[in-house]
Design an enzyme around this catalytic site. Structure first.
Site, PDB file in Angstrom:
ATOM      1  N   CYS A 128      55.292  -3.320 -76.965  1.00 53.67           N
ATOM      2  CA  CYS A 128      54.116  -3.442 -77.822  1.00 53.67           C
ATOM      3  C   CYS A 128      52.940  -4.024 -77.050  1.00 53.67           C
ATOM      4  O   CYS A 128      51.807  -3.540 -77.173  1.00 53.67           O
ATOM      5  CB  CYS A 128      54.442  -4.317 -79.030  1.00 53.67           C
ATOM      6  SG  CYS A 128      53.098  -4.468 -80.226  1.00 53.67           S
ATOM      7  N   CYS A 136      59.203  -8.035 -85.413  1.00 51.43           N
ATOM      8  CA  CYS A 136      58.359  -7.992 -86.602  1.00 51.43           C
ATOM      9  C   CYS A 136      58.724  -6.878 -87.567  1.00 51.43           C
ATOM     10  O   CYS A 136      58.569  -7.032 -88.779  1.00 51.43           O
ATOM     11  CB  CYS A 136      56.893  -7.869 -86.192  1.00 51.43           C
ATOM     12  SG  CYS A 136      56.493  -6.322 -85.321  1.00 51.43           S
TER      13      CYS A 136
END
Length: 351
Positions: A100, A196
């Protein structure tokens, strides 16, 4: 004319204070929250979800900067979620935060920010960027307890050149104190934890719900190939795992190898997890484009790992790390990052 910087604002205290510090330093600051959740029905709990957007917007209003939401759903799905699933399918343990950082928080956000006339992007990471002989390197933060250079080793020279990290010379306690002093509502907001997009921490269940992949039972074996019992599917396990094996041996037993080709998981003793030699591929170097010979460095095989002395060599198309002391449970798919003093030399993916 003030330099323009886009700050990735997650709604947390770190990125909020980063935006404040940059404005105080004279930059023209624009706050951006990245929309990465895949479905509106789980947006509330996702990283950069609805509550994060609300928090970031309130902070932006308080410190008087504009705030926008940018849609990176497709980039996140391709570069993080699909990568995450593919790695587990082949018996490896991915590091989605590193993916990410490299491909969404930097590549996607930086590209769009430069297109709108920004000079830099900035984040609330605890790290520093320094320039040595025309090359940019990461330098460890003021407090090693919060240092995040391990998760940023894969950034390119172009990305580092256009990045600001204003929290590198602060401790977490100092950052929270700044937030309290200026009255930010997120001053005591807890840090985000775990991955997440897997809100219940059940990776196997997430993969099965997202894809057509189903866990296929296979054999637990010992290092000699003797069958010890049945496992519930390789996506449920990682190297070094002890709990949740679903089988008892009367002594501590650990996952030492995962073989996706024959769907077997090797179990062994704790001592079987240690090795002095680690191979890694897909390197990213910060101190140079490439190197020959060998380098003396400090190697780090996981985020919470204490760096340990090692020698780094190029062997064919791989990096070979030879450690002075045996390292426990180097895990295929995870990153190995190497340092000299407090500077990141480079990193790669453990094979």
């Amino acid at each position: 004319m003030a330099k323009k910087v886009v700050v990735g604002m997650s709604g947390g205290v770190d990125s909020s204070v980063a935006a404040y510090l940059l404005k105080k330093a004279g930059y023209e600051v624009i706050g951006v929250t990245m929309q990465i959740w895949q479905k509106d029905d789980n947006a509330e709990n996702s990283c950069c979800g609805l509550s994060a957007i609300d928090d970031a917007r309130r902070v932006a209003q308080m410190i008087d900067i504009p705030h926008y939401v940018m849609n990176f759903r497709d980039d996140f799905k391709k570069n993080v979620i699909e990568y995450f699933v593919d790695e587990y399918k082949i018996g490896r343990t991915p590091n989605p935060c590193i993916a990410c950082n490299r491909y969404v928080k930097w590549e996607s956000l930086l590209t769009k920010s430069l297109q709108i006339g920004a000079d830099f992007i900035a984040t609330g990471h605890y790290a520093n960027i320094v320039e040595n002989a025309g090359r940019y390197q990461l330098k460890q933060s003021k407090t090693l307890k919060k240092d995040q250079t391990y998760a940023l080793y894969n950034l390119t020279q172009h990305q580092l050149k256009h990045t600001l990290m204003p929290l590198g010379e602060y401790t977490k306690e100092e950052v929270r104190e700044i937030a309290k002093e200026i009255g930010l509502l997120v001053a005591n907001k807890p840090d985000s934890q775990e991955i997440c997009f897997v809100t219940d921490n059940n990776y196997a269940n997430y993969i099965e719900q997202l894809t057509d992949i189903k866990s296929v039972r296979g054999n637990f074996i010992d290092k000699d190939g003797k069958v010890l019992g049945k496992h519930k599917g390789i996506i449920n396990y990682t190297i070094g795992q002890r709990k949740g094996l679903g089988i008892a041996f009367g002594k501590p037993t650990f996952v030492t190898k995962i073989n996706a080709e024959d769907n077997t998981i090797t179990l062994g003793d704790d001592m079987d997890l240690f090795t002095n030699t680690i191979y890694a591929t897909n390197p990213n170097f910060m101190a140079f484009d490439n190197f020959e010979g060998e380098i003396k460095a400090l190697g780090k095989i996981r985020y919470s790992h204490k760096p340990s002395p090692c020698t780094v060599n190029i062997t064919e198309d791989k990096l070979k790390f030879t450690f002075s002391e045996p390292q426990r449970a180097p895990t295929p798919g995870q990153a190995i990052v190497f340092y000299q003093d407090d500077l990141v030399i480079g990193g790669a993916t453990i094979m």
